[in-house]
Every structure is written in C-alpha cells, then in structure tokens.
Design a protein around this motif. Structure first.
Motif, PDB file in Angstrom:
ATOM      1  N   VAL A 118      -4.593   7.892  -0.574  1.00  0.00           N
ATOM      2  CA  VAL A 118      -3.853   9.360  -0.834  1.00  0.00           C
ATOM      3  C   VAL A 118      -4.482  10.318   0.009  1.00  0.00           C
ATOM      4  O   VAL A 118      -3.778  11.063   0.557  1.00  0.00           O
TER       5      VAL A 118
ATOM      6  N   GLU B  20       5.140  12.221  -0.401  1.00  0.00           N
ATOM      7  CA  GLU B  20       5.512  11.920  -1.779  1.00  0.00           C
ATOM      8  C   GLU B  20       4.405  10.866  -2.004  1.00  0.00           C
ATOM      9  O   GLU B  20       4.615   9.499  -1.994  1.00  0.00           O
ATOM     10  N   LEU B  21       3.461  11.213  -2.855  1.00  0.00           N
ATOM     11  CA  LEU B  21       2.104  10.563  -2.939  1.00  0.00           C
ATOM     12  C   LEU B  21       1.881  10.425  -4.437  1.00  0.00           C
ATOM     13  O   LEU B  21       2.122  11.175  -5.294  1.00  0.00           O
ATOM     14  N   PRO B  22       1.537   9.225  -4.737  1.00  0.00           N
ATOM     15  CA  PRO B  22       1.291   8.876  -6.003  1.00  0.00           C
ATOM     16  C   PRO B  22      -0.133   9.725  -6.661  1.00  0.00           C
ATOM     17  O   PRO B  22      -0.867  10.104  -5.763  1.00  0.00           O
ATOM     18  N   LYS B  23      -0.280  10.125  -7.979  1.00  0.00           N
ATOM     19  CA  LYS B  23      -1.118  10.790  -8.613  1.00  0.00           C
ATOM     20  C   LYS B  23      -2.547  10.134  -8.571  1.00  0.00           C
ATOM     21  O   LYS B  23      -3.596  10.794  -8.430  1.00  0.00           O
ATOM     22  N   GLY B  24      -2.373   8.849  -8.836  1.00  0.00           N
ATOM     23  CA  GLY B  24      -3.929   8.216  -8.933  1.00  0.00           C
ATOM     24  C   GLY B  24      -4.202   7.613  -7.552  1.00  0.00           C
ATOM     25  O   GLY B  24      -3.486   7.706  -6.565  1.00  0.00           O
TER      26      GLY B  24
ATOM     27  N   CYS C 229      -4.965   4.902  -4.604  1.00  0.00           N
ATOM     28  CA  CYS C 229      -4.345   4.004  -3.879  1.00  0.00           C
ATOM     29  C   CYS C 229      -5.388   3.150  -2.961  1.00  0.00           C
ATOM     30  O   CYS C 229      -5.339   3.359  -1.886  1.00  0.00           O
TER      31      CYS C 229
ATOM     32  N   ARG D 297       3.605   3.493  -1.733  1.00  0.00           N
ATOM     33  CA  ARG D 297       4.097   2.986  -2.811  1.00  0.00           C
ATOM     34  C   ARG D 297       2.935   1.900  -3.000  1.00  0.00           C
ATOM     35  O   ARG D 297       2.547   1.340  -1.970  1.00  0.00           O
ATOM     36  N   GLN D 298       2.825   1.337  -4.121  1.00  0.00           N
ATOM     37  CA  GLN D 298       1.792   0.463  -4.594  1.00  0.00           C
ATOM     38  C   GLN D 298       2.373  -0.712  -5.475  1.00  0.00           C
ATOM     39  O   GLN D 298       2.906  -0.266  -6.580  1.00  0.00           O
ATOM     40  N   ASP D 299       2.198  -1.875  -4.996  1.00  0.00           N
ATOM     41  CA  ASP D 299       2.514  -2.950  -6.233  1.00  0.00           C
ATOM     42  C   ASP D 299       1.234  -3.692  -6.477  1.00  0.00           C
ATOM     43  O   ASP D 299       0.075  -3.272  -6.094  1.00  0.00           O
TER      44      ASP D 299
END
Length: 593
Positions: free
Chosen positions: A448, A472-476, A478, A513-515
C-alpha cells in the motif's frame, strides 16, 4: 451310435492315438508361436490330417464292418483337405500370393473336400465309392476292412493326386528358383512331400498296410512334423527370422559378431567392407585391431561398452551398439558372444560441431554485445548525469530570466536527457540480467505505501502527458516479500507505459487486490489498446507493437521485458487484458507473505 465308442484298444489303436496327440500338440505350438507365409493353409492341412488320424483310430478300434465303413467314409473330408491345403501352402510360400490364390484356396479348402465328403457320407445310397462287396478280413493278425472300390473312389483319388502332383511341381519350381542358400530346404520339402505319395501308391497298387490300415495318414503326419522340424531348426519359413536375416545382410550399418574371447564369428556386407580384406577372416582376434581392439577388450572383460564408445574409423564417426548373445543352454548365465552394430553418426556429429561452433560464436557475440553495452552505458552515464544536473539547475534558477525560446530549448534538452538516462539504466539492467548479476534485497514489504510512493515519484511524468493517477487501495496492509527498489521500478515502468498510451485528460487507474495466497496489482489505461496476439512483442526485448501511435510515443522497448524479469525473480507473473480503442489493463500477481 455304437460306432462312436471304441471297441478295441490294442497297440495299433494306441499308436495311432499317440501320433494324433503329438500332432495336435505340434499344431497348437505352431499356431501360437510361429508366423510364416501360407500359415492359414498350413493349419488347414494340420486340421485335415488330425481328422484323418482320428477317424483312422476309430476305424482301427471298430470290430464291425458297418462301423469300419462309417469311419472310412467320415475320413474323406480330411483325406481331401490334407493334400489340398498342403498344396495351397506350398503355392503361397514358394510361388507367392496373387489374385487367383483366394479363389483357388476357397475351392481347394471348402468346395472340393465338401463335395467329396458328401459323396462319401451318402455312399449307403449309391455304393459308388465303396461297393457292396466290401467285407471284413484278417490282415496281419487283426480284423480289417477290405474295401471294394467303386468309380467315385477313383475320381476322388484322382482329385487328391492332382493336388499331390501339383505340390511336387511347386516344390521343384521353388527349388529351381530359390537362392542357393535356400535350395537344401526345398530339396527336403520335395522329399517329404513324396513320402505320402509313395505310401499311398504302395497301399493302392501293392496292398501295403500299417496295422492292416492305409499308411497314408501316418505318412502325412510325418510330413507335417518333419516340416515343423525344418521350421524350428532352419527357421526359413518364419517371416520374422527372414526379416531379421534380410536386415542383417542389407543394412548399411556395419555389424560384427564375436564370441566371448573376442574372436570374429560373423559379419554383414558393411562389416566386411569396414574390416578390410586382411582382418575379415572368421577367427580373427578383434582385440588386436588398432581401431576397435580396446573397445572389444572392454566388452570381453566387462560385458558392456566403455563410457564413451564413439570411435572414428575410416573417415566415419560411429556410435557402437552392443547386444549380448545368451547361451541357449544357460540363458541366465554369461553371454557366449556379442553383436556389435556401428551406427554411422558422421553427419550428426558434423552438424553438432557446426551447431556448437555457431553457439560458441553466438555466445561470444552476446558477451561482446553485453560488454559493449556496459562500457558505452557507463561511459555515457557519468557525463549525462552532469548534463542533467546542469540543466536542472538552469531550469530552477534562471528559467524566468531566459528568453522564451531559450527556455523551451532547455526544457526539451532536459526531457531528452531524462529519457536517455532511463534508456541507459534499462541497458545496464538488461546487461546485469543476462549475466545473472542483478541483485535483489528481499524483505517484508507493505504494497500500500509502496504504491502511494510510486505514484508520488512518477507524478511529474504523468503530468507531462496530462494524465492523472487514480488509486484504489485497501485500508489495511497488503504484505509480500520483495525488493522495494525493484518493485518501484516495476510500478514506474507500468505507470509510464500507461501514461504514454493515454490521451490528455484521461486517468491511469491503479488497484490493489489480495486473496489468501496472492496479491494482484492492476494498472489500467484508457488508451488505444493492444491488438490480439501481440504478447511476444509486448514483453520482448527492443520490440514494440507496430503502430503509428506506438512509434509516436517512443520508448526503448525494454521496460516491460525488464518488468517481467523482475517479477519472475519474485516468483510472480504479469499479463494483460486489452480491448482495441478502450484501453489495456496490466495485471501483476505476487505471492502473499
């Protein structure tokens, strides 16, 4: 029905049944283990002979005239089938298969035996085969049938003799046509074919019997077993053996056969040429020959070829192939000899040498290119850094004081200097990758902040094309494991590529994105798109998709190739999805930490 049960079990009956059993075993063995020309007709002859022997045994064991006549009549299909099939067999093997053979074989194996069999079985109605004067009599101490022959008997016998004489003619023709090495076989075939003819003539003309019975079926039994002996010992009829012998004689590869002492036992034509006149004598000790002596000695001592058996002999390069010859008495014991085949690999070796030379030259050229690129890049980088620094100072301190045209020229020079510096950096990275010298400092990373930093670092480049970055990045966090500097280089290549191919006022969309197992970075432009099937050009070195828009935007054609190499070092991948006229999305996949 009383005729179906034997009444007498004496020596003649037992001997006939023994011959029948032995012949049946032989027929099964030939059927399962051998393949030769005319085998179908040969097996039909076996069947006819077995039926004839069985009916002979039943006739010998009968004590009434009616039963003896019954079994004598029942024997006729076998009596006719046996010589007919034998003749068809000799015709097929000795003369060959032609268009008339299937029709002739069908008549000989089905029509003739069938018609004569019907005549024989209906004798009770016409008595034209055996007349009513047929009677019982004591012959050689046992009760036998004395048959009074009618006109159909002599017609049937003439039919049978026509085939028997034809078989003699075929054997004579084959003996005349055969190669000298095969003539003894056909002489023996002729002799054993004459045996049942002589026996039958002795029975008809002289009344000679065996156990008071026609000796012909026993002689035919001898014929087939004798022929089987020829097959087993000479193997001249086995097509597999013939093929092996033909290959041995005609192959261009030299073949040598030697015993367990290294003594020459045989060779083919090519082997004779290779050994030359003074060494081709049977009994020559091959261990004493200068070219192959050490190889033969190694085989005799160890039973196998040495580690690198390739030899050069008489201007040719050979790759020897060894086959052990097991003892027929003790097949699991030591070999009694070996077959050595010399495979000529001269052309393959010449081609391999040319390829090795070409590879060495290409490797040398590649090293020379890499050294040249490294030297030129290093020599250019130092003065280029000074030039860029000077232009940056001028732009920051004196741009407002310079005439507009001069300021524009300095701006162009600064931009081209930066482009040239990027090209030189790419060339240096390419040279490091080719030599395996690119270093990676792997450490735990959060993508991030790395992407945010990459956007900030490349903002000036994006502004130059009038393109805005939208993330568009996740809040937590990665998390991955990677080299921050090299991943920043990946992001710079992807964003610069997206900016170049986006129209003024468009955006470059960056998403993360993360899985559970992987992290995906997506960089999307809204440009011209990439034609289908362009993967090799997109990720190739010094290559770009061939279009006017691509050429107008410039570039070294190295950025995405270097990006792919960096991601492979991270055990990641890169691919793209594109629609012409709408844009392209590059998708990076990395293992999650």
């Amino acid at each position: 029905m009383t005729c179906l049960a034997p009444h007498i079990f004496d020596l003649p009956v037992i001997a006939t049944l023994v011959v029948f059993g032995a012949s049946a075993i032989f027929a099964v063995w030939v059927r399962l283990n051998h393949q030769f020309a005319g085998k179908r007709a040969f097996m039909a002859a076996e069947l006819g002979m077995l039926w004839w022997l069985l009916t002979a045994a039943m006739e010998l064991s009968s004590d009434s005239l009616g039963c003896k006549i019954f079994w004598s009549q029942a024997a006729w299909p076998g009596i006719v089938l046996m010589p007919s099939a034998w003749t068809m067999f000799l015709f097929h093997y000795a003369i060959g298969h032609d268009a008339t053979l299937p029709r002739l074989r069908a008549f000989s194996l089905w029509v003739g035996p069938g018609l004569i069999g019907l005549v024989a079985l209906s004798n009770d109605f016409h008595h034209l085969l055996y007349t009513e004067n047929t009677r019982l009599a004591q012959v050689n101490g046992r009760i036998s049938g004395v048959y009074d022959h009618g006109p159909l008997f002599y017609i049937a016998v003439s039919y049978v003799y026509a085939f028997m004489l034809a078989s003699v003619g075929i054997a004579l023709t084959a003996m005349r046509r055969a190669m000298p090495a095969l003539r003894p076989f056909f002489v023996m075939t002729l002799l054993i074919t004459l045996v049942p003819i002589v026996a039958n003539l002795a029975y008809i003309l002289g009344g000679v019997t065996l156990f008071g019975f026609d000796p012909t079926p026993f002689m035919f039994s001898f014929v087939l077993i004798a022929f089987g002996w020829l097959v087993v010992n000479n193997q001249m009829m086995d097509i597999t053996t013939i093929a092996r012998d033909l290959l041995f004689r005609s192959t261009d590869s030299p073949i040598l056969i030697f015993d367990d002492a290294g003594t020459l036992s045989g060779m083919n034509r090519s082997g004779r040429i290779l050994l030359q006149r003074k060494h081709r004598k049977i009994g020559t000790d091959l261990r004493l020959l200068p070219k192959i002596g050490p190889l033969i000695s190694h085989v005799v001592l160890s039973g196998r070829l040495p580690g690198n058996p390739v030899i050069t002999w008489d201007g040719h390069t050979y790759d020897p192939r060894l086959t052990p010859l097991p003892s027929p008495i003790n097949p699991d014991g030591p070999a009694v000899g070996w077959t050595l085949v010399f495979i000529d690999i001269s052309q393959q070796k010449a081609q391999a040498d040319l390829m090795a030379q070409a590879a060495a030259e290409a490797e040398a050229a590649s090293h020379a290119k890499s050294d040249f690129l490294a030297t030129v890049s290093h020599e250019l980088r130092t003065p280029l850094t000074s030039i860029q620094g000077a232009l940056d100072i001028v732009q920051m301190t004196a741009e407002d004081k310079l005439p507009e045209q001069t300021a524009q020229l300095i701006s162009i020079a600064a931009n081209n200097t930066r482009r040239l510096k990027i090209l030189i950096d790419d060339l240096l990275d390419l040279q490091k990758m080719e030599q395996g010298l690119m270093e990676f400092q792997m450490e735990p990373l959060d993508l991030v902040p790395l992407i945010q930093e990459a956007i900030t670092a490349n903002q000036g480049y994006l502004d130059g094309y009038g393109v805005a970055a939208r993330a568009e990045l996740p809040k937590g966090p990665c998390r991955i494991t990677g080299d921050q500097k090299r991943l920043m280089q990946v992001m710079a290549n992807l964003m610069s590529n997206a900016a170049k191919f986006s129209d003024n006022g468009k955006t470059v969309d960056i998403a993360l994105r993360q899985d559970q197992d992987h992290v995906a970075i997506m960089v999307k432009d809204h440009g011209i798109g990439i034609p289908p099937g362009s993967e090799e050009k997109v990720f190739g070195r010094f290559s770009q998709v061939d279009s006017a828009a691509t050429r107008a935007r410039g570039g070294s054609g190295l950025g995405l190739n270097i990006t792919q190499e960096i991601l492979e070092a991270h055990k990641g991948t890169i691919r793209y999805e594109s629609t012409l006229g709408q844009g392209t999305t590059f998708i990076v996949s990395l293992p999650a930490a």
